[in-house]
Design an enzyme around this catalytic site. Sequence first.
Site, mmCIF file in Angstrom:
data_model
loop_
_atom_site.group_PDB
_atom_site.id
_atom_site.type_symbol
_atom_site.label_atom_id
_atom_site.label_comp_id
_atom_site.label_asym_id
_atom_site.label_seq_id
_atom_site.Cartn_x
_atom_site.Cartn_y
_atom_site.Cartn_z
ATOM 1 N N SER A 242 -0.953 3.639 -1.011
ATOM 2 C CA SER A 242 -2.203 3.965 -1.659
ATOM 3 C C SER A 242 -2.439 3.230 -2.979
ATOM 4 C CB SER A 242 -2.254 5.475 -1.936
ATOM 5 O OG SER A 242 -1.190 5.854 -2.807
ATOM 6 N N SER B 185 3.792 4.169 -0.805
ATOM 7 C CA SER B 185 2.604 3.698 -1.514
ATOM 8 C C SER B 185 2.809 2.751 -2.681
ATOM 9 C CB SER B 185 1.773 4.898 -1.969
ATOM 10 O OG SER B 185 1.305 5.607 -0.850
ATOM 11 N N LYS C 253 -2.347 2.650 -11.945
ATOM 12 C CA LYS C 253 -3.002 3.358 -10.856
ATOM 13 C C LYS C 253 -3.743 4.561 -11.431
ATOM 14 C CE LYS C 253 -1.813 5.261 -6.277
ATOM 15 N NZ LYS C 253 -0.687 5.515 -5.349
#
Length: 522
Positions: free
Chosen positions: A181, A205, A106
């Site tokens: 996310s 997330s 990420k």
Amino acid sequence: MFRHITTLSAFVAIAALGPPARAQERFPVEEATIAGVREALAAGRISCRDLVQTYLDRIAAYDQAGPRLAAIRAVNPQALRQAEAFDRDRGRLAAQPLACVPLVLKDNYDTAELPTTGGSASLAGAQPAKDAFAVAKLREAGAIVLAKANLQEFAQGGVSVSSLGGQVRNPYDLTRTPGGSSGGTGAAVAANLALAGTGTDTVNSIRSPASANNLVGLRPTQGLISLSGIMPVSKTQDAIGPIARTVSDAAALLQAMAGPDPDDPLTAAAAGRPPEDYAASLKPDALRGARLGVVRPLFGTKPEHAEVNRVMEQALDVLEKAGATLVPIEDPAFEANRLNAENDVQTYEFKALFNPYLATIPNAPHKDLAGIIASGQFHKAALETFLTGAEARQDGMAEPEYKARLARIAAFKAHVASVFEAERLDALVYPLQKRLVVPIGELNQADRSGIVAGLTGFPAIDVPAGFSAPSETAPLGVPIGLDLLGRPWSEGRLLGLAYAFEQATKLRRPPASAPPLGSSAR
């Protein structure tokens, strides 16, 4: 439609890395596991270089072409060279448990050879001086950073849209979001653009994209994995962890990432604990004799919740048939919307953590949150309310309401622990998302239940529970995940429960939007 700023640079980088793998006997990278790759490398059926190249080929074919998943923010121009170094030293296979495992991180994990942008145009090109602590540990275990993943900008929201990377698409239904996310990681791993990946979890997330992409996502006990070098949101709620296609791969990544860090005081709680062998917990009969609390306040009651509830009831039947005792928990203290509204502390802590983080980035285009807001270089529809609200707090962590929220969090954490004790539970069970992930264009994923782990810091793992009914846009249906939340430091037990459920159901299916390529690894 959002403009993908990094599209051209991504393709240039991929082209520069070398030609596609030559067509020979095919190693199926689709749905490959860490164990399977290690076996193929040991047998000489595949080279590390060709494994990496095949994932790069799939990124070129499916991320910015074909279904245009927009899951990848940037590929690593050093990835093939790192793979070639492994091929020259095959002894690393025995010494490194993640040798030649291509990962997508990420884009809020600091990496020494790639910018860390949080998906924001305001931080384009921001280059950390060194790897995050967890990234360094993954590299020590032999992993290769294949690419950085797109995300909900600054990890603030649940639909995975950013000003730098655009909107990530769900590979199972290209009209829907991938959750968030960490949706870029979720979509990339689900579509077999990497072997596995990492996410961050402040409320939902890691587990939201796991649920929405038919994956396994693990949020560990806060303090088990260092947050040093991770773009922060909340010191009270942040955690990081693996996202993978199988429980065993998630366990392998956790094994590599876990451990104390002198630069992260939160990991002091883990310092005195002997390292756990998570793989030893992966037994197909681990559900036998387990006591699981079914948290009914985290199930929906409206028509839009029907598909998730149908799948969850089937999953509960599987848990029971596998030997678990299901204990109904009707406690209103678990009501997620109220917990979010009354206890979440992100806006109070964000500025005080984010500004010092920016100061560690030598070439950060903006040095503080105020500068980012003034630049206008962020996804305003998704972020403006949060960012301006956080900036407006002069000293959020000194406000009386912040301290009151911390007190309520402590009380809730004690209450959850008391429920475990009173009912003699091994884990709590509930759907991470009460409804299916929303269509692209919506800016909020409502009805998520991750706040229980976010506030308590207790570990939670999400595993595939099934699919909604197939539709014209979702040929397999939309994935639905089951969350298991355990006591602090019970990752081994949680992984065992999840593994037993995974083996009993075998619900993992690759998306139809990213089929095997004609040219692949050998």
